[in-house]
Write a protein that holds these residues in place. Sequence first.
Motif, PDB file in Angstrom:
ATOM      1  N   LYS A   1       0.981  -1.183  -0.068  1.00 19.55           N
ATOM      2  CA  LYS A   1       0.130  -0.083   0.084  1.00 19.55           C
ATOM      3  C   LYS A   1       0.940   1.203   0.071  1.00 19.55           C
ATOM      4  O   LYS A   1       0.729   1.991   1.068  1.00 19.55           O
TER       5      LYS A   1
ATOM      6  N   ARG B   1       0.839   4.153  -1.320  1.00 18.63           N
ATOM      7  CA  ARG B   1       0.478   5.636  -1.367  1.00 18.63           C
ATOM      8  C   ARG B   1       0.129   5.714   0.031  1.00 18.63           C
ATOM      9  O   ARG B   1       0.409   7.031   0.584  1.00 18.63           O
TER      10      ARG B   1
ATOM     11  N   ASN C   1      -2.421   7.766 -15.891  1.00 15.90           N
ATOM     12  CA  ASN C   1      -2.583   6.354 -15.198  1.00 15.90           C
ATOM     13  C   ASN C   1      -2.904   6.553 -13.480  1.00 15.90           C
ATOM     14  O   ASN C   1      -2.266   7.495 -12.991  1.00 15.90           O
ATOM     15  N   GLU C   2      -3.753   5.481 -12.973  1.00 15.94           N
ATOM     16  CA  GLU C   2      -3.910   5.802 -11.205  1.00 15.94           C
ATOM     17  C   GLU C   2      -3.714   4.417 -11.001  1.00 15.94           C
ATOM     18  O   GLU C   2      -4.595   3.482 -11.354  1.00 15.94           O
ATOM     19  N   ARG C   3      -2.629   4.178  -9.725  1.00 18.54           N
ATOM     20  CA  ARG C   3      -2.824   2.794  -9.380  1.00 18.54           C
ATOM     21  C   ARG C   3      -3.709   2.908  -8.097  1.00 18.54           C
ATOM     22  O   ARG C   3      -3.496   3.573  -7.066  1.00 18.54           O
ATOM     23  N   ILE C   4      -5.020   2.152  -8.371  1.00 20.91           N
ATOM     24  CA  ILE C   4      -5.885   2.146  -7.389  1.00 20.91           C
ATOM     25  C   ILE C   4      -5.418   1.290  -6.219  1.00 20.91           C
ATOM     26  O   ILE C   4      -5.762   1.524  -5.132  1.00 20.91           O
ATOM     27  N   VAL C   5      -4.982  -0.294  -6.650  1.00 25.16           N
ATOM     28  CA  VAL C   5      -4.611  -0.939  -5.603  1.00 25.16           C
ATOM     29  C   VAL C   5      -2.999  -1.347  -5.919  1.00 25.16           C
ATOM     30  O   VAL C   5      -2.885  -1.812  -7.056  1.00 25.16           O
ATOM     31  N   GLU C   6      -2.025  -1.047  -5.074  1.00 28.33           N
ATOM     32  CA  GLU C   6      -0.679  -1.234  -5.416  1.00 28.33           C
ATOM     33  C   GLU C   6      -0.187  -2.595  -5.158  1.00 28.33           C
ATOM     34  O   GLU C   6       0.867  -2.983  -5.776  1.00 28.33           O
TER      35      GLU C   6
ATOM     36  N   THR D   1      -4.975  -1.229 -11.717  1.00 29.68           N
ATOM     37  CA  THR D   1      -4.735   0.255 -12.418  1.00 29.68           C
ATOM     38  C   THR D   1      -5.797   0.974 -13.162  1.00 29.68           C
ATOM     39  O   THR D   1      -6.210  -0.005 -14.077  1.00 29.68           O
ATOM     40  N   ALA D   2      -6.242   2.094 -13.158  1.00 22.67           N
ATOM     41  CA  ALA D   2      -7.255   2.704 -14.101  1.00 22.67           C
ATOM     42  C   ALA D   2      -6.498   3.587 -14.805  1.00 22.67           C
ATOM     43  O   ALA D   2      -5.409   4.255 -14.490  1.00 22.67           O
TER      44      ALA D   2
ATOM     45  N   LEU E   1      -8.991  -0.392 -17.585  1.00 21.51           N
ATOM     46  CA  LEU E   1      -8.968  -0.934 -16.136  1.00 21.51           C
ATOM     47  C   LEU E   1      -7.897  -2.356 -16.371  1.00 21.51           C
ATOM     48  O   LEU E   1      -8.453  -3.238 -16.907  1.00 21.51           O
TER      49      LEU E   1
END
Length: 522
Positions: A135, A137, A400-405, A411-412, A442
């Motif tokens: 986690k 972030r 890009n955004e890492r939703i769950v790392e 990643t979305a 996604l």
Amino acid sequence: MKITLFMICLMLAVVIVCPAFAGPTVGANGKNPEQVYQEAIAHAKNDKDKALLMKKLGDLYVSREDYQRAAEAYALALSLYRGFSEQEKTQMAVFLSWADKLDDAAALLRSVLSENPKNGEARVHLARALSWSGKLREAEDEADKVLRELPENGEALLIKANILRWKGDAKASMPLYEKILTKGEDFDARLGLAYAYLDAGDRKHAAANASLVQPRYAYQVKELNKFQEAARDREKSPADGSFIHYSDSDGNRVNTYSLSSQLHPGDWTATFGYRHVDAVDPTPRSARADEVSMKTYHKGDRTGAGAGVSAVREEFGQTVNSLAGHLTADVSVPRGTIGATASKDVLTDTAQLIQNRIFQTSGTLRASGEFPAGFSAFCSYQYSEYSDVNRSQDVVLRVNERIVEKKPGLTAAYKFRYRDFERQSGSGYFDPQHFSSHQLLLKASAETGRLHGFVEPYYGSQSFARYGTRSSGPFYGGSGALGYAVRRNMSIELSGERGNNIAGTVSVFNYYLTTLRLTAAF
């Protein structure tokens, strides 16, 4: 007689004193401390007494480095009694994390911080537990909170540096490792800096830092061996072989076979490749192409430069030889990279393109960056001229955004693309005017044992004009892969992609492709 009496007294002293130094291994009744604690727990009068005894039993397991059983004892103690001190809870959380009970450790540390937000020790351990669980972030947020109050906190600096490196921003991590090392030699910081240089492709500085690492404990020796193994892997020459089958609703069928290999002389990377293309379409038309290529790239401290050349032979009733190539350069900037490429390519994606001998000469500008909160971005602009007297502009923006790392990761992404051709040439490539698309993707990835894989569905809308007719509508599709590590230095992967994303093809309408790839390092 005096000597004999002295010896007898000495033996009695050893018998009496040595058990005291041997530690509490056996109780007066012949039971070991673990059995004594378990019996005391069974006869405890209330939950508090039972919890306190369970905590002591956990401490016993910790003294034996049995962290799994210690974690079980602590978890039971905490479920029975919440009145432990901040220091006790924090220490139990540390041992929970050592037993890989990272979520339990984080929850316990959060409870400590809810009662005392200024507990810096608990916040540092929370950041570490979150980083170990992937986690990144959340871990970075907690480390930053500590550093705002205590900018010189070595543990928080180390956690922050590790997070940046694990996120792929090795260069941003280097100043933090170096800041720690200005205060004195530190095993974790020095090894982290060596890894950062290795990740950045600077094997010379990676080796120099690794030579300064001084392990004192068994686990440190193990960590250094892991680094040296990773460094040896980077020195190996990877080889790649693949087969790709492409098909679309225009009737194009293309099989591509390729081989490539890399060498790493010094700070250079050299790539050698061979590609063979067999293409047919419904006209009927068939063609083939063979390409031999060589590419080189050099990565310095802040800049990189490379070049490549390809020899292409096209066969479509007659044989024609051509040359292609590229020049590229990039420079590192805070949190990102800016680069440019000039290239000349021979388009061999379909039988019609091979027969028409289409060349594409392009200039590309690109930039990419990593930002807080798990965001990354990429943008590019490409201007191209074609041998059939056509021109195009191509703009791409992706966020890009890492939703769950942690793994499985999620990643979305959002992707925008604009393409505009001067005219419709009819030469066999997709040449729209005022093409624009908005795409949402996604991606879920996972790895377990020797298996790894991902799935990436997408959906979007697109519009364009071609031959005077305007078209618009939704598009959708996806890709996925499943790989298996045959051995440590060899893996095989099967991947596929299917959809009706026009911007993703050289022709139009629905398409699919399947890839079988074998990679190895020697």
